[in-house]
Design a protein around this motif. Structure first.
Motif, PDB file in Angstrom:
ATOM      1  N   LYS A 233       1.021  -1.258   0.024  1.00  0.00           N
ATOM      2  CA  LYS A 233      -0.304  -0.232  -0.378  1.00  0.00           C
ATOM      3  C   LYS A 233       0.909   1.361  -0.019  1.00  0.00           C
ATOM      4  O   LYS A 233       1.917   1.335   0.094  1.00  0.00           O
ATOM      5  N   ARG A 234       0.124   2.881   0.200  1.00  0.00           N
ATOM      6  CA  ARG A 234       0.741   3.960  -0.250  1.00  0.00           C
ATOM      7  C   ARG A 234       1.856   3.630   1.019  1.00  0.00           C
ATOM      8  O   ARG A 234       1.135   3.001   2.330  1.00  0.00           O
ATOM      9  N   ILE A 235       2.037   4.496   1.575  1.00  0.00           N
ATOM     10  CA  ILE A 235       2.958   4.958   3.032  1.00  0.00           C
ATOM     11  C   ILE A 235       2.697   6.186   3.464  1.00  0.00           C
ATOM     12  O   ILE A 235       2.560   7.636   2.925  1.00  0.00           O
ATOM     13  N   LEU A 236       2.378   6.250   4.435  1.00  0.00           N
ATOM     14  CA  LEU A 236       2.121   7.322   5.348  1.00  0.00           C
ATOM     15  C   LEU A 236       3.222   7.845   5.924  1.00  0.00           C
ATOM     16  O   LEU A 236       4.051   7.555   5.956  1.00  0.00           O
ATOM     17  N   ILE A 237       3.382   9.501   4.799  1.00  0.00           N
ATOM     18  CA  ILE A 237       4.286  10.014   4.990  1.00  0.00           C
ATOM     19  C   ILE A 237       4.194  11.517   5.884  1.00  0.00           C
ATOM     20  O   ILE A 237       3.218  11.905   5.884  1.00  0.00           O
ATOM     21  N   GLU A 238       5.225  12.376   6.815  1.00  0.00           N
ATOM     22  CA  GLU A 238       5.070  13.067   6.968  1.00  0.00           C
ATOM     23  C   GLU A 238       5.927  14.147   5.552  1.00  0.00           C
ATOM     24  O   GLU A 238       6.841  13.683   5.217  1.00  0.00           O
ATOM     25  N   GLY A 239       5.243  14.746   5.437  1.00  0.00           N
ATOM     26  CA  GLY A 239       5.515  15.997   4.241  1.00  0.00           C
ATOM     27  C   GLY A 239       4.587  17.281   3.832  1.00  0.00           C
ATOM     28  O   GLY A 239       3.467  16.790   4.173  1.00  0.00           O
ATOM     29  N   ASP A 240       4.901  18.180   2.449  1.00  0.00           N
ATOM     30  CA  ASP A 240       3.837  18.966   2.383  1.00  0.00           C
ATOM     31  C   ASP A 240       3.898  18.634   0.538  1.00  0.00           C
ATOM     32  O   ASP A 240       4.918  17.828   0.014  1.00  0.00           O
TER      33      ASP A 240
END
Length: 235
Positions: A119-126
């Motif tokens: 699955k997609r990766i939960l991620i921190e960013g803008d």
């Protein structure tokens, strides 16, 4: 604990060991990796697995983030690689660096299992969005993959809307591409994140390579957290 003992703890989750050639690691695509050194305090460092040297079959890696451990600590190493929907692990040794890539010896035995969920990766960013009307919107990334992403925003987006998006993934880099809104739903987070918007990417070959680099960088960090968690449970 030492690497052999840690490997013994992980083995029950994997299929019986196979020889390196039978593992077909060199036949697969690029992947995410975590490499653990002999330092007992090392929870592993994230790398990108770049494939194998065609002549020597050495495994080639590039660091997903700077690693300041000395090479001597990797004379014995545990490799954990995720590629093509499977995880492979085995004991290896650092050999040398060449043209920005780190070479490790092929493991004698390889343990493998299928990934539990792709699955997609939960991620921190803008994500910086440039809409067709000329406005610029800064939103918060929720998840990311080389083909799509989702983000939280207070702005309404119509399904089918196309715009230019610049993804900035913390500690990994930036990718700019054209995206199209695939879905929009209300978010429970409220202001300033009232909407969760899913988008599909329209990538050139160069952009896809960059998106894959960002994905693999964060995937490797995600794998490292799993390794750290297992180390703390059994430490």
């Amino acid at each position: 604990m030492d690497l052999a003992s840690y490997l013994q703890l992980l083995m029950p989750e994997f299929q019986p060991a196979v020889g390196f050639a039978e593992s077909r690691i060199c036949d697969g695509r690029r992947g995410a990796a975590v490499i653990l050194s002999t330092d007992p305090n090392d929870g592993g460092h994230p790398y990108v697995f770049e494939g194998c040297d065609a002549t020597s079959q050495n495994l080639l890696f590039t660091p997903a983030r700077p690693n300041f451990l000395g090479d001597e600590l990797y004379r014995r190493a545990l490799l954990v690689i995720e590629q093509d929907g499977r995880i492979s692990m085995g004991l290896s040794s650092f050999l040398y660096r060449h043209q920005g890539q780190t070479h490790f010896s092929p493991p004698g035995l390889v343990y493998q299992r299928n990934t539990r969920k792709d699955k997609r990766i939960l991620i921190e960013g803008d994500i910086l969005i440039r809409r067709r009307d000329g406005r610029t919107v800064l939103a918060r990334l929720n998840d990311f993959s080389p083909s799509g992403a989702s983000f939280y925003t207070d702005e309404p987006f119509a399904v089918g809307e196309t715009f230019l998006a610049e993804f900035e993934v913390l500690d990994c880099g930036i990718c700019e591409t054209v995206v199209t809104t695939a879905r929009r739903e209300d978010s429970p987070l409220g202001v300033p994140y009232r909407h969760l918007v899913g988008v599909k990417m329209q990538l050139t070959a160069a952009q896809r390579k960059k998106a894959e680099q960002l994905y693999l960088c964060k995937k490797a960090e995600s794998m490292k957290r799993v390794v750290d968690s297992a180390t703390s449970r059994h430490g």
